[in-house]
Design an enzyme around this catalytic site. Structure first.
Site, PDB file in Angstrom:
ATOM      1  N   VAL A  11      14.011 -28.220  32.628  1.00  0.00           N
ATOM      2  CA  VAL A  11      13.279 -27.028  32.201  1.00  0.00           C
ATOM      3  C   VAL A  11      14.217 -25.946  31.673  1.00  0.00           C
ATOM      4  O   VAL A  11      14.015 -25.401  30.589  1.00  0.00           O
ATOM      5  CB  VAL A  11      12.420 -26.489  33.368  1.00  0.00           C
ATOM      6  N   ASP A  30      24.581 -22.735  35.347  1.00  0.00           N
ATOM      7  CA  ASP A  30      24.297 -23.731  36.384  1.00  0.00           C
ATOM      8  C   ASP A  30      25.468 -23.775  37.353  1.00  0.00           C
ATOM      9  O   ASP A  30      26.607 -23.484  36.972  1.00  0.00           O
ATOM     10  CB  ASP A  30      24.068 -25.119  35.765  1.00  0.00           C
ATOM     11  N   PHE A 250      -5.099 -38.467  30.041  1.00  0.00           N
ATOM     12  CA  PHE A 250      -4.888 -38.782  31.464  1.00  0.00           C
ATOM     13  C   PHE A 250      -5.968 -39.694  32.041  1.00  0.00           C
ATOM     14  O   PHE A 250      -6.384 -39.530  33.176  1.00  0.00           O
ATOM     15  CB  PHE A 250      -4.761 -37.489  32.291  1.00  0.00           C
ATOM     16  N   CYS A 261       7.340 -33.839  39.050  1.00  0.00           N
ATOM     17  CA  CYS A 261       6.377 -32.747  39.272  1.00  0.00           C
ATOM     18  C   CYS A 261       5.125 -33.143  40.047  1.00  0.00           C
ATOM     19  O   CYS A 261       4.875 -32.593  41.114  1.00  0.00           O
ATOM     20  CB  CYS A 261       5.979 -32.139  37.931  1.00  0.00           C
ATOM     21  N   ARG A 341      12.709 -39.842  38.853  1.00  0.00           N
ATOM     22  CA  ARG A 341      12.288 -39.269  40.132  1.00  0.00           C
ATOM     23  C   ARG A 341      10.860 -39.720  40.448  1.00  0.00           C
ATOM     24  O   ARG A 341       9.965 -39.587  39.625  1.00  0.00           O
ATOM     25  CB  ARG A 341      12.380 -37.732  40.082  1.00  0.00           C
TER      26      ARG A 341
END
Ligand code: NAD
Length: 448
Positions: A11, A30, A250, A261, A341
């Site tokens: 992001v 960062d 979806f 997420c 992830r």
């Protein structure tokens, strides 16, 4: 405008680059020195279509810089946008430790008025928590804005440049105007900038992800019922998608949702609801259905081989797939990203390994991530065809474009047996039958 983005992940890097692209002076900060060193040398830590070129151009034109020096970055910026991770914490809660660590460092570095923006997905009430923490550490003036991000991994640049809407949670009119100016270049095509209080903005992000996750779990349940009743979920999906009240997105059944997420945000919403003594029955079911769905393909595989050998209870035998080798196409949680992830591929592969099978895997972008996760437990193929060599079957997990129209004759020649377990319903059952494949999809009766 001078902007500092704290956290240069999926992001932060995309947001910072896109803000630079619209003429702002951006510093992406960062704590990960390796990441920042790489970015300074033009090496991207992630794969996102179009991002490399955008970074190159904005760095060259001196609108985009990278640093590990938070103080310097904060001090020269008016807007400080926080885009650090908010992983799953205890009991499904959102772990705010990275956010609060960043907040404390920002507060200590502040030299004058700043607008602190949360881009990270954070639970309702976080903007107030941040404001309290900053007040306790500095006398400088500031405002906190909740500005959730809705970009999709794999289309992140496109989504950021052309959002469906921008949500700004702020109470100070002057700050709202500054945020509207910041986002004006992205909303020229008419996308609305929705201004609301910070709590509603924070809730909006969770509600959006929970709604999308619900659609996926809903369709997966319908698909499973289709199989048991002899209906074909593809027909059902197409027909309901034409209803304007429902729409087409979806609605594709598969092996469950994953990614950085949906799983954690659904869990965080459930946790938040428990804290408020209002259990979300529907969303809890969405999560349960998803966990079961990640295991659907394993049951199909076990059933397929047990019906071949006549075994009665395949699930009981922990080495029932010993001696079998599976080619796995697609490891990322969805196409166009290297993000693994919570990817369904991880559950599928771990279960196959636990049942004694061997894996030959390929993904167009996620091979580096896969090596970090599986090490030498699986074999990594150079391309999708190499993964098939000598394998007992192919399992298609992620529907990358390049897997859509493969050379089936070549596949048949490479596979030991012509068997395809298609977790994304990519192939035609009729064509598979004509080509002599055993074919198992999701929510569709086996070819007659
Ligand atoms: P990420 O893990 O890719 O990146 C987070 C970055 O923050 C890492 O590079 C990490 O080193 C850095 N970081 C951690 N602590 C820091 C600190 N104190 N100071 C500076 N940097 C620090 O995470 P992401 O996928 O970009 O997600 C960030 C947030 O955005 C999360 O809250 C996520 O839920 C939300 N979000 C993600 C997506 C997505 O598609 N990935 C979409 C919308 C919203």
């Amino acid at each position: 405008m001078k902007i500092c983005v704290v956290g240069t992940g999926y992001v932060g890097l995309v947001a910072g680059t896109c803000f630079a692209e619209t003429g702002n002076d951006v510093i992406c900060m960062d704590v990960d020195e390796e990441k920042i060193d790489g970015l300074k040398q033009g090496k991207l830590p992630i794969y996102e279509p179009g991002l490399q070129e955008l970074i190159r151009r904005n760095v060259q034109e001196e609108r985009l810089r990278f640093t590990t020096d938070l103080s310097g970055a904060v001090q020269e910026s008016l807007i400080v946008s926080i885009a650090v991770g908010t992983p799953q914490g205890d009991g499904g809660s959102s772990d705010l430790s990275y956010v609060m660590e960043a907040v404390r460092a920002i507060a200590k570095a502040m030299n004058d008025y700043k607008i602190i923006v949360t881009k990270s997905t954070v639970p309702v009430g976080t903007a107030d928590k941040i404001a309290q923490e900053i007040s306790s550490l500095t006398t400088c003036e500031f405002d906190v804005v909740a500005n959730p991000e809705f970009l999709k991994a794999g289309a992140a640049v496109e989504d950021f440049m052309k959002p469906d809407r921008v949500v700004i949670g702020a109470t100070n009119t002057r700050v709202v105007e500054i945020m509207q100016d910041l986002y004006a270049p992205f909303t020229r095509t008419g996308a609305p900038i929705l201004v609301m209080d910070p709590r509603s903005a924070e809730m909006t992000k969770y509600a959006a992800n929970a709604m999308l996750a619900s659609r996926i779990s809903f369709m997966n349940e319908i698909a499973n019922l289709c199989e048991r009743t002899g209906a074909n979920v593809n027909f059902v999906r197409q027909a309901i998608a034409k209803d304007r009240r429902i729409g087409a997105s979806f609605l594709f059944p598969g092996l469950g949702y994953g990614g950085s997420c949906f799983p954690k945000d659904v869990q965080a919403l459930i946790h938040l609801a428990h804290e408020h003594d209002y259990p979300l029955k529907l969303i809890q079911a969405v999560e349960e259905v998803n966990e079961l769905q990640k295991r659907v393909m394993i049951h199909k595989i076990l059933n397929f081989y047990s019906s071949e050998t006549g075994d009665r209870k395949p699930d009981d035998d922990h080495s029932s797939l010993k001696g079998k080798t599976f080619a796995v196409w697609g490891l990322a949680f969805k196409p166009q990203t290297d993000d693994m992830r919570e990817a369904p591929s991880r559950v599928v592969i771990e279960q196959l390994l636990a049942l004694g099978a061997k894996i030959q895997a390929f993904d167009p972008e996620a091979m580096k991530e896969a090596r970090k996760i599986f090490g030498d437990k699986i074999t990594y193929a150079k391309n999708n065809y190499e993964a098939l060599k000598g394998a007992d079957a192919l399992i298609l997990v992620t529907e990358w474009n390049e897997f859509r129209n493969p050379d089936f004759k070549k596949m048949k020649a490479l596979l030991k047996d012509p068997v395809i377990f298609d977790g994304r319903n990519q192939y035609s059952r009729r064509e598979m039958r004509e080509l002599g494949f055993d074919y198992v999809g999701i929510g569709r009766p086996s070819p007659a």
